[in-house]
Motif scaffolding. Structure first.
Motif, short mmCIF file in Angstrom:
data_model
loop_
_atom_site.label_atom_id
_atom_site.label_comp_id
_atom_site.label_asym_id
_atom_site.label_seq_id
_atom_site.Cartn_x
_atom_site.Cartn_y
_atom_site.Cartn_z
N SER A 19 32.03 70.46 53.77
CA SER A 19 30.71 70.15 54.31
C SER A 19 29.62 70.93 53.58
O SER A 19 29.85 72.03 53.09
N LYS A 96 30.79 84.88 57.42
CA LYS A 96 31.49 83.90 58.26
C LYS A 96 30.56 82.75 58.63
O LYS A 96 30.97 81.59 58.62
N GLY A 99 30.49 80.41 55.99
CA GLY A 99 31.76 79.78 55.63
C GLY A 99 32.37 80.36 54.38
O GLY A 99 33.21 79.72 53.73
N THR A 102 36.46 83.85 54.14
CA THR A 102 37.92 83.77 54.20
C THR A 102 38.64 84.59 53.15
O THR A 102 39.60 85.29 53.45
N GLU A 103 38.17 84.49 51.90
CA GLU A 103 38.88 85.20 50.84
C GLU A 103 38.83 86.70 51.11
O GLU A 103 39.79 87.42 50.84
N GLU B 107 36.36 73.35 59.79
CA GLU B 107 35.62 72.09 59.77
C GLU B 107 36.32 70.91 60.42
O GLU B 107 35.70 69.87 60.63
N ARG B 152 40.89 64.60 52.83
CA ARG B 152 40.42 65.97 52.70
C ARG B 152 41.60 66.95 52.63
O ARG B 152 41.57 67.90 51.85
#
Lengths: 660, 660
Positions: A19, A96, A99, A102-103, B107, B152
């Protein structure tokens, strides 16, 4: 499954991609480059370190395209030999909401604990562990500080930037000069001279952000000083795979021994499967007197004195000192190899001004990050405070550019919203400098001699300041974006409690994450996931327990809030609605229709997972209204029957579309 | 910070990149392509849907490079108009161990609840909600089923594949024929004829995986039948943004009304900010008799009959039927537009063989995913079971190719390890088919007429089978990789309890995630993060409460396990060690030195966060040893004094380096 008839819309094809953040609406006329007049931008960002990358990333996500936004950096590629390594919990919260956490969550080292080692009561043991405290003390979504290579943080941001910007960072581009020239073009008054691969050109921009580090060219060109002092202690820093029998090598440690001081920072696992360790080692020498304030932004060290002392610093010396200070344990680099090492001198300096205005009082040039504050690295603040500078500035700049900022009523205040950048971030920079000076002094040479008291004080200083250093307890001062209770004095008990680190609501502090049960689908969600960094304001309504009564104050408030939100440009003000424990289960039909219309997917039971009302200090019998700013900070708190207070707050920030 | 001396090693430069999975060691001679002889591979994967992509991704991460591995697909690009949309919690657990779950976590739509709607007791209401149950019933790391576009999921896997493989998927490549030709080359006996952009060539490979879907060319060429039946109900499926006043539109719903049956599957948010909804609608018509078994893998529908009925299916008909069945609520696509629609017939078929062997009994060709089992989509199983087929097969194939699989003692069993793919996954396929037949029948036309009992039964069937459908309760049958308690009968109470869905240890089931406190650094970790999908076996030792006694059984076991692990190729067997609540705090010096040497960063207190011993059914006074297979399943459980049992298990799976 064997399908025999299938029809697909073309928009479906794009659904395989991640997204994209929805851009902010633009009320201002669209920006059109006019190459005939010259190369012009709306914003130029100088520097692509953590501050500059965060600035560019946010502006791109908010909607500035490559025609409007240019980010340049002098280096030919992303940082390889970066220095910073600490990502604080508040920074992780922000990552966060973008988005991109995470890594770091998966691959950084997570520091959960801080151990203090001091001279042992039994001298034969030399040193002993005197305390282990949590690394993160305030309530936070992430209960640890992450450590990972700065170059990786930059690469993560740049990768995301390239989803929004085809150009990305224009590298090999050195800014030579920045000046204001309103006579030439008062809409694009910032003149920038730059050289890309040696080829010089001059461009214009409406605004410029100097994120070009401690030796900022932008700061120098704008004539801004960097004020403060250099304490002149010399420290060595080494990244290595450690070979040691020291039991706390995987914890952050402050070690004070009769032979000196070390700080241990555990780092990430590398491809060999081994783990890095960072050491800060005080280089032994006579403690030199603190230098005086050095105007003009130099390094704050007298060149002659410093040069001689610098030449003494060697890797071997640093490792020897570390080995001595950690006795009776052993500590050396595995296979004799270190990953990176450096030496530095502690200095705390801050610019008194973060904004340069044109002759009409419009904010044109901003400095962020190391360009406006430098300090020692040991508290893991630099990269974080720098990125948070950008996080504070970017949405304000975007609101200004897009015409979303409320037009001021007095003609002499054209950039009220932008000025809050200085108000809010200069105070943080000053707090940072003050904390760092205190923390560094305690940790430096004086330590080993005064012992006892100082040792406890270091731990106390860490704990007391953890709200600030974690980023989770940062509090902005009162200003147009932070409206406290002064005119709300008749509702003294609107918010119960003052332990803001635990999550009690407080204008000027970030809204703590809580876990909530969504009414529409039973999804157990984090409220921070409804505060993505998309530049939107959110009106949060914690309804009172009377929600199911048709004529309740809650119902009236929700309807009034919906009318209010509709006065602003579409999508700029979102609603989040919580209810406390109610006396019966209910359906959509039992509550005001506007809840489903405006907040179907942001309507929560605030009582069954986390007890949100208690955490936020809200009485379920009274409820509360609040505004969360685009950067996640609480702007204003009001009683349910005082929608006017929210109305005034929002209209002072955001331009209405109806003009009222 | 102002650094004045800085030195950096070159390896540091790579640290800006995400980590790569460490490849498995190879005992077999390296593979060398010999273009003069012809194009040859170690593995060819046919098909790049979920099964084929997962297969290729895993083999690449385990260490097969583009010279060894070829994955082809007939389509020109990733899937655009995919059908599957459900990602089950076990699949998410696996994605998490691969580091590729984040985009789905962030997502996808998370389905937390399943609502059942049935004819109302008050006929004026027509239908009413009779129950809301959790979507995921067993203990699991993720308590929801995720729904997101299949394309996806494929794009996420392909993006990760491209980190390991320069070529990625060879697209526009249609496999024309597959055959075994040992005479031509008995090391590369699989002959594959394929056309890339129309240009035909023939290549050879040691092994071939047919992941080419329900109409598998590989399956047809190998002469494998697809056995089962087609129940011949016609269903329509529509993805759309719904305009509705139905209160549970964001929950998964099974709706039975006098006018028919619908299933509602909430889907992800799309770029407009709106949310997709998937509807499965039973197309009204007379229920046709079930077709007989159709040999040869056809679609299981008599062409003439089916063609006539298919022609009746229109989008308008499907939407009309949905609108009728959801009365008294309204339901229509927003703005009249649907995202995708299709019609299908329920059919459950499975191949009796998943493996084709050569004349020497060596497994050469495998079929996975829809190529070996097809069924209806409504339970959200297809994509998941297909990827789990690959997850089961890939490490076994890699062990075989790399010479890591234990050499069998009898000469007639050259591929024991590979054969467990059939043993384990055929049973799952059969369970899937059986469940789907039952679930689909209940949900189909019979439903509305028999009412009452059937309605409850559907909910019961969902709850009873949730262990299976969530993937978290899957249990493999006893085989060389799943050794149960039969020869351990003298220790009946080694594992206390039989509620395996709650996490009680059981060979053949996946190890439940628990949260543990790491000794070295106080990091609060998920044990699944120590079980990354890197193809390694793990010996887990849950020590007993006597760990601090120097001559305890725990200490002896840990030392014996360390000696055992050292007999296998380096890095193939890892250790994870837990301790229960102990009577005092301790330092590294108080426990066997091998703990720090072998498991410094995998040594946990199993009592302070989750109570791991209770969850796993282990008595802290006795402790337990277990082996976790590379795919996360428990292989064997043994008492602490029976390291021999673990020894036998591992040596039956893995080749030792010392040869003993």
């Amino acid at each position: 499954m064997p399908v025999f008839t299938e029809h697909s819309s073309s928009s479906r094809d794009l659904r395989v991609l991640p997204s994209f953040a929805p851009p902010l609406p633009r009320l201002a006329p669209p920006f059109k480059p006019e190459p005939k007049i010259g190369e012009r931008y709306e914003v130029v960002v100088v520097g692509a370190g953590p501050a500059g990358l965060m600035q560019s990333l946010l502006l791109s996500r908010y909607g500035l395209n490559d025609a409007s936004l240019l980010c340049v950096d002098a280096k030919p590629s992303t940082l390889k030999s970066g220095q910073a390594d600490g990502v604080q919990p508040r920074t992780l919260e922000v990552f966060k909401t973008l988005g991109i956490s995470t890594e770091i969550e998966n691959e950084a080292c997570q520091m959960w604990q801080f151990a203090f080692w001091n001279p042992a009561t039994d001298p034969k043991k030399v040193i002993e562990r005197t305390a282990v405290v949590p690394e993160v003390i305030p309530a936070a979504r992430f209960k640890y500080e992450a450590t990972i290579h700065q170059g990786r943080i930059e690469r993560i941001m740049e990768t995301d930037l390239l989803r929004y910007s085809e150009r990305g960072i224009l590298r090999n581009t050195r800014v030579l000069d920045v000046s204001l020239d309103e006579e030439g073009d008062d809409e694009f008054p910032v003149l920038v001279s730059m050289a890309t691969d040696g080829i010089v050109k001059v461009i214009r921009t409406k605004h410029l952000v100097g994120a070009d580090g401690a030796h900022s060219v932008v700061r120098r060109c704008m004539g801004l000083p960097l004020e403060g002092e250099s304490l002149d202690h010399i420290w060595g820093v080494v990244d290595m795979v450690a070979e040691t029998d020291f039991p706390d090598i995987r914890r952050r440690c402050a070690i004070h021994s009769p032979a000196g001081s070390i700080m241990i920072i555990p780092r990430e696992r590398i491809s060999t499967g081994e783990y890095l360790t960072r050491l800060y080692v005080q280089v032994p020498e006579d403690v030199a007197p603190a230098c005086d304030l050095v105007p003009g932004g130099g390094e704050g060290v007298r060149p002659d004195d410093a040069r001689q002392r610098r030449s003494k610093i060697t890797l071997e010396g640093i490792l020897k000192q570390a080995a001595d200070a950690i006795q009776p344990y052993s500590l050396r680099p595995k296979d004799g190899a270190v990953d990176w090492w450096a030496a530095y001198q502690i200095g705390q300096r801050v610019s008194p001004e973060f904004i340069v205005k044109d002759s009409k009082g419009a904010a044109r040039v901003f400095i962020t990050g190391d360009a406006c504050h430098t300090h020692s690295p040991k508290a893991g603040q630099g990269m974080n405070v720098s990125m948070m500078d950008s996080y504070n500035l970017a949405w304000k700049l975007m609101y200004h550019i897009n015409g979303l900022a409320a037009q001021p009523t007095c003609s002499n205040k054209p950039t009220l919203l932008l000025e809050t950048y200085q108000t809010e971030r200069h105070q943080i920079a000053q707090q940072l400098i003050d904390f760092d000076r205190k923390f560094s002094t305690m940790f430096s040479g004086e330590m080993a001699t005064t012992e006892g008291l100082m040792q406890e004080e270091l731990q106390q200083a860490f704990e007391l300041n953890n709200g600030f250093t974690s980023g989770c307890g940062v509090e902005y001062p009162e200003n147009m974006l932070v409206v406290r209770d002064e005119d709300n004095i008749n509702s003294p008990s609107l918010i119960q409690g003052t332990d803001y680190l635990s999550g009690i609501l407080r204008p000027g502090r970030r809204l703590l994450n809580v876990r909530l049960l969504r009414h529409a689908d039973g999804w157990q969600r984090d409220i921070h996931d409804d505060l993505p960094s998309t530049g939107r304001f959110r009106i949060m309504c914690l309804t009172s327990a009377d929600l199911l009564d048709q004529n309740s104050i809650s119902a009236q408030t929700l309807e009034a809030v919906t009318l209010l939100a509709a006065q602003f440009p579409k999508s700029v003000v979102e609603q989040i609605i919580l209810h406390p424990k109610l006396h019966r289960s209910f359906e959509w039909d039992d509550i005001p229709a506007c809840v489903k219309q405006e907040a179907e997917m942001r309507f929560y039971d605030g009582s069954v997972l986390d007890d949100a009302y208690t955490i936020y200090g809200v009485d379920p019998a009274r409820g509360v209204l609040l505004v969360v700013r685009p950067d996640g900070y609480v702007g204003v708190v009001a009683s349910l029957d005082d929608v006017q207070r929210v109305d005034r707050y929002l209209k002072s920030c955001i331009q209405t579309v109806s003009g009222n």
